[in-house]
Scaffold this motif. Structure first.
Motif, PDB file in Angstrom:
ATOM      1  N   ILE A  75       9.656 -35.160  30.953  1.00  0.00           N
ATOM      2  CA  ILE A  75       8.627 -35.789  30.136  1.00  0.00           C
ATOM      3  C   ILE A  75       7.732 -36.686  30.995  1.00  0.00           C
ATOM      4  O   ILE A  75       6.508 -36.671  30.866  1.00  0.00           O
ATOM      5  N   HIS A  76       8.357 -37.410  31.883  1.00  0.00           N
ATOM      6  CA  HIS A  76       7.591 -38.306  32.751  1.00  0.00           C
ATOM      7  C   HIS A  76       6.587 -37.518  33.590  1.00  0.00           C
ATOM      8  O   HIS A  76       5.404 -37.887  33.690  1.00  0.00           O
ATOM      9  N   ILE A  77       7.043 -36.457  34.206  1.00  0.00           N
ATOM     10  CA  ILE A  77       6.139 -35.680  35.062  1.00  0.00           C
ATOM     11  C   ILE A  77       5.055 -35.013  34.217  1.00  0.00           C
ATOM     12  O   ILE A  77       3.876 -35.010  34.588  1.00  0.00           O
ATOM     13  N   LEU A  78       5.426 -34.494  33.073  1.00  0.00           N
ATOM     14  CA  LEU A  78       4.422 -33.857  32.211  1.00  0.00           C
ATOM     15  C   LEU A  78       3.335 -34.843  31.820  1.00  0.00           C
ATOM     16  O   LEU A  78       2.143 -34.574  31.977  1.00  0.00           O
ATOM     17  N   GLU A  79       3.749 -35.995  31.332  1.00  0.00           N
ATOM     18  CA  GLU A  79       2.759 -36.954  30.844  1.00  0.00           C
ATOM     19  C   GLU A  79       1.843 -37.432  31.976  1.00  0.00           C
ATOM     20  O   GLU A  79       0.627 -37.528  31.812  1.00  0.00           O
ATOM     21  N   THR A  80       2.464 -37.727  33.087  1.00  0.00           N
ATOM     22  CA  THR A  80       1.655 -38.240  34.198  1.00  0.00           C
ATOM     23  C   THR A  80       0.725 -37.151  34.729  1.00  0.00           C
ATOM     24  O   THR A  80      -0.414 -37.422  35.108  1.00  0.00           O
ATOM     25  N   THR A  81       1.207 -35.915  34.738  1.00  0.00           N
ATOM     26  CA  THR A  81       0.367 -34.796  35.164  1.00  0.00           C
ATOM     27  C   THR A  81      -0.857 -34.652  34.265  1.00  0.00           C
ATOM     28  O   THR A  81      -1.957 -34.372  34.737  1.00  0.00           O
ATOM     29  N   LEU A  82      -0.644 -34.862  32.976  1.00  0.00           N
ATOM     30  CA  LEU A  82      -1.776 -34.770  32.048  1.00  0.00           C
ATOM     31  C   LEU A  82      -2.831 -35.808  32.405  1.00  0.00           C
ATOM     32  O   LEU A  82      -4.038 -35.530  32.358  1.00  0.00           O
ATOM     33  N   ILE A  83      -2.375 -36.999  32.763  1.00  0.00           N
ATOM     34  CA  ILE A  83      -3.323 -38.055  33.139  1.00  0.00           C
ATOM     35  C   ILE A  83      -4.092 -37.636  34.394  1.00  0.00           C
ATOM     36  O   ILE A  83      -5.318 -37.725  34.461  1.00  0.00           O
ATOM     37  N   LEU A  84      -3.342 -37.148  35.385  1.00  0.00           N
ATOM     38  CA  LEU A  84      -3.980 -36.773  36.656  1.00  0.00           C
ATOM     39  C   LEU A  84      -4.955 -35.612  36.482  1.00  0.00           C
ATOM     40  O   LEU A  84      -5.982 -35.534  37.150  1.00  0.00           O
ATOM     41  N   LEU A  85      -4.619 -34.711  35.584  1.00  0.00           N
ATOM     42  CA  LEU A  85      -5.474 -33.537  35.393  1.00  0.00           C
ATOM     43  C   LEU A  85      -6.652 -33.809  34.468  1.00  0.00           C
ATOM     44  O   LEU A  85      -7.597 -33.023  34.408  1.00  0.00           O
ATOM     45  N   HIS A  86      -6.570 -34.912  33.755  1.00  0.00           N
ATOM     46  CA  HIS A  86      -7.568 -35.133  32.716  1.00  0.00           C
ATOM     47  C   HIS A  86      -9.017 -35.106  33.199  1.00  0.00           C
ATOM     48  O   HIS A  86      -9.872 -34.476  32.574  1.00  0.00           O
ATOM     49  N   PRO A  87      -9.351 -35.745  34.320  1.00  0.00           N
ATOM     50  CA  PRO A  87     -10.758 -35.692  34.753  1.00  0.00           C
ATOM     51  C   PRO A  87     -11.240 -34.267  34.988  1.00  0.00           C
ATOM     52  O   PRO A  87     -12.415 -33.972  34.804  1.00  0.00           O
ATOM     53  N   PHE A  88     -10.327 -33.390  35.384  1.00  0.00           N
ATOM     54  CA  PHE A  88     -10.715 -32.012  35.694  1.00  0.00           C
ATOM     55  C   PHE A  88     -10.715 -31.132  34.447  1.00  0.00           C
ATOM     56  O   PHE A  88     -11.615 -30.330  34.251  1.00  0.00           O
TER      57      PHE A  88
END
Length: 713
Positions: free
Chosen positions: A673-686
């Motif tokens: 869950i931690h990696i998924l959520e943080t990945t969403l944040i990192l990918l959001h600008p793109f």
RNA sequence: GGGCGGUUAGCUCAGUUGGUAGAGCGUUCCCUUGACGUGGGAAAGGCCGUGGAUUCGAAUUCCUCACCGCCCACCA
């Protein structure tokens, strides 16, 4: 990270961008977070947070967005979203460009098809027609910008013909006039017969052509020309002062000779502009129809006479050829000179550069005309000093050289256009008198200037206009802006003018960074053009594969300044990626239904290691983002999500999740869950749409677009 | 004529500070694994344009040349 209500049914089918994007954009827009003032009000950022501003290059409101727009919107949106998530007062200022000459040309073509012509039309009627046309297109354009996910502040949108923009543009002109930087002058200009207007240097295109070069006997000399039809008025014969071959002739010496329409008296002029190596080293000049000749004539105070009229026809000075157009006259004049025994030789393999109108390809005729000009040297000097001081950086940095070259070789700028579609020049004439003023001057007989400004004159002030220079509330906060992101072809058209106006009016450059993107070409890397029929419509691609996929395809591997080939396959690949992310979520949601949401302490060693590795990625990506290496950041995220997170971490988690040891299960559940959520944040600008959509299914109380960017520590 | 950029897998392109190369698509083989076949696993494929220099070591720095592309240009 409570996840108690189980898996959302939506994840049972593949990701459908079409259903999602419009809805998500509406949520964003209604949240008001595109506007930093709202972010302050709602406690997302502080009043005292640093500002980050991008002034959007206003798309022309005369047609659909093209692939280049999709690229710049993506790049700028990435910057803005990243900064917004990092606690900046992020402001992206959208606009719409009336695009003066460009739009007028588009509209003229349109009415031509209807069998009408702008000539003979009442100027006010024409203006109104073009205005309606433009405002219609403006709506369309704005909708398309939204479709591409732009998180720009629509509440601050401006149109380049808004009254305040018009007023300030005119004020600037008057100020420049009073400062001696704008002047009225009879100078050589570029004249387009078709459009019946003068054009600046950047509105012409030079192409090399093969022409016939004629040599004629001119008294004791032999002269050469590609344009015999201009030679009627030639009564000055020019040679280099050091040319020994012609040492016997004195400057000012009169020579009687036989010419096209009879005997004339020519005057010898010695000027070092003549190239002794070229031709015979002797030339005659036509100051009215040649920039070089004009300058020679000015130096020696010579007579100038118009030979060709504004429609491209020969004037009475041409004698029997009067009224003929250039094309028809040329061979007839050559024929006559031949009969008179004055044609000495012909070189039909001569290569010369021909200037053409960049819109209609009509050969530009240099003419002498009274126009408004901007004196460039004092302005370009300021621009160079600013770059010297490091106040403006270029990405990629080799564009600094190009910028400098342009600034070091300024040509006074003709800002008058003989078209209606534009901002009217606030000037008045009475005979030889002229005044720069919005109001009619005292006294009788004043006539208003009917010309309009070159579009770049107003768009050069765009960063000032968008921040409400000089006394708007935004000005002290958001000027200077931060990054000017635009196409590399604008490095000499738009960028220098913005720098110049910014420095001239405020003493500060309008931005500290110029980020230049390349052209978007077709899949084979060839330039898109209507005539080649290889134009890719970006909105068709978003329709088919989703905006997120198109954005990724435009960003990954696309270094600044370099042209990019837009391949449909690549877009498709990132649609698959979006689906992958979707299914990762589906798996994690279904495997963590019984997870209580608390971080187990301590985590399993192997999970601790996964998170440490992930933190490295966060660090890497953040550094790339800070350094405008979006192409690398995006690729790293893609690679991590697919080949590390999905292929390794999730695959290996399947064993762990089956464990009878509750601690092992909870540890991996937390990690996933931690990696998924943080990945969403990192990918959001793109990939703003799908990440926001997934985020909303994770029972989050805050929109992803205003969620804080992770720190790796 | 001047300037800039490029030359890396079949195609389109990455490779941030020098440590013998990566992505997407394409190709070959295998897998009906309960997140996804818009998937998974494996593989083939590159003396990183030429010649030289620096270095223990260069796709990566410097120089030469060749080819491609773009921009600028007032030799009549």
């Amino acid at each position: 990270m409570k996840n108690s209500n189980g898996m959302n049914e939506i994840f049972l089918s593949p990701y459908n961008p079409k259903d999602t994007e419009e809805r998500i954009y509406k949520v964003w827009e209604e949240s008001g977070f595109f506007n930093p003032d709202v972010c302050i009000k709602k406690g997302i950022v502080n009043e005292t947070s640093p500002a980050f501003t991008i002034v959007m290059p206003p798309p022309n409101a005369n047609g659909n967005l093209h692939a280049g727009h999709a690229l710049f919107i993506t790049v700028e949106d990435i910057m803005i979203r990243f900064k917004r998530m990092n606690g900046f007062k992020a402001l992206w200022l959208p606009g719409a460009d009336h695009a003066g000459f460009e739009t007028q040309v588009v509209y003229e073509k349109k009415i031509e098809k209807e069998g009408r012509s702008r000539f003979g039309m009442n100027p006010d009627d024409l203006y109104k027609e073009i205005l309606n046309f433009t405002l219609e297109n403006k709506k369309n354009m704005e909708m398309q910008v939204r479709q591409l996910g732009a998180s720009c502040d629509w509440s601050r949108e401006k149109f380049t013909l808004d009254q305040d923009v018009v007023d300030k543009t005119q004020d600037t002109f008057i100020k420049m006039f009073n400062d001696g930087l704008a002047y009225r002058g009879k100078r050589a200009i570029n004249w387009c017969y078709k459009h019946q207007t003068s054009l600046s240097e950047v509105e012409t295109e030079s192409t090399e052509e093969s022409s016939t070069f004629y040599y004629f006997k001119y008294g004791p000399f032999e002269i050469g020309t590609v344009r015999p039809e201009t030679k009627f008025g030639d009564k000055y014969v020019v040679m280099h002062p050091d040319d020994k071959r012609y040492a016997e002739y004195q400057h000012g010496q009169k020579i009687k000779l036989e010419w096209i329409n009879g005997p004339i008296e020519a005057t010898v002029i010695k000027d070092s502009a003549v190239d002794m190596e070229f031709g015979t080293g002797v030339m005659t000049i036509t100051p009215w129809h040649s920039q070089v000749d004009f300058e020679i004539a000015q130096r020696h105070n010579l007579d100038m006479e118009q030979i060709i009229d504004w429609r491209g026809k020969l004037l009475p000075i041409a004698g029997e050829f009067t009224g003929m157009n250039i094309k028809d006259a040329r061979p007839k004049i050559v024929e006559k000179l031949k009969e008179k025994g004055l044609l000495t030789r012909v070189d039909d393999k001569y290569k010369n550069v021909v200037k053409k109108c960049y819109k209609c390809n009509t050969v530009i005729e240099p003419q002498i005309k009274d126009q408004w000009f901007v004196k460039m040297t004092p302005l370009t000097k300021m621009a160079i000093e600013s770059v010297d001081k490091g106040e403006i950086k270029f990405i990629p940095d080799n564009y600094e050289k190009i910028f400098r070259y342009w600034m070091n070789n300024p040509i006074d700028w003709n800002i008058s256009r003989q078209i209606v579609w534009g901002i009217s020049i606030p000037a008045w004439f009475r005979g030889e008198e002229y005044v720069a003023s919005k109001e009619k001057p005292e006294g009788d007989g004043w006539v208003k200037d009917t010309d309009t400004f070159d579009t770049w004159f107003s768009s050069g002030q765009w960063p000032l206009m968008m921040t409400n220079y000089p006394d708007g509330a935004d000005f002290p906060v958001y000027y200077p802006s931060d990054v000017m992101e635009t196409g590399h072809d604008l490095i000499f058209k738009w960028v220098p003018r913005m720098v110049i106006f910014g420095l001239y009016l405020t003493g500060r450059a309008p931005f500290h960074t110029v980020y230049l993107h390349g052209l978007v070409n077709d899949a084979q890397g060839k330039k898109m053009s209507k005539s080649k029929g290889n134009v890719v419509n970006p909105l068709e691609l978003t329709d088919k594969y989703g905006t997120d996929a198109l954005r990724m395809a435009l960003i990954v591997g696309n270094t600044p300044g370099t042209d990019v080939a837009l391949q449909e396959n690549k877009v498709k690949a990132y649609k698959n990626f979006a689906n992958k992310l979707w299914n990762i979520t589906r798996f994690i949601l279904s495997s963590t239904e019984d997870f209580n949401g608390d971080k187990p302490s301590p985590l399993n060693d192997s999970d601790e290691k996964l998170i440490a590795e992930f933190n490295e990625l966060i660090k890497d990506v953040t550094v790339d983002m800070d350094n405008y290496r979006f192409y690398l950041a995006a690729e790293k995220l893609y690679h991590y999500v697919w080949h590390t997170f999905a292929d390794k971490i999730i695959e290996e988690s399947k064993e762990k999740l089956k464990s009878q040891n509750k601690e092992v299960v909870q540890s991996i559940q937390y990690t996933l869950i931690h990696i998924l959520e943080t990945t969403l944040i990192l990918l959001h600008p793109f990939m703003p749409f799908i990440t926001e959509e997934i985020w909303s299914k994770l029972n989050k109380d805050k929109l992803l677009m205003v969620t804080k960017w992770p720190s790796a520590i």
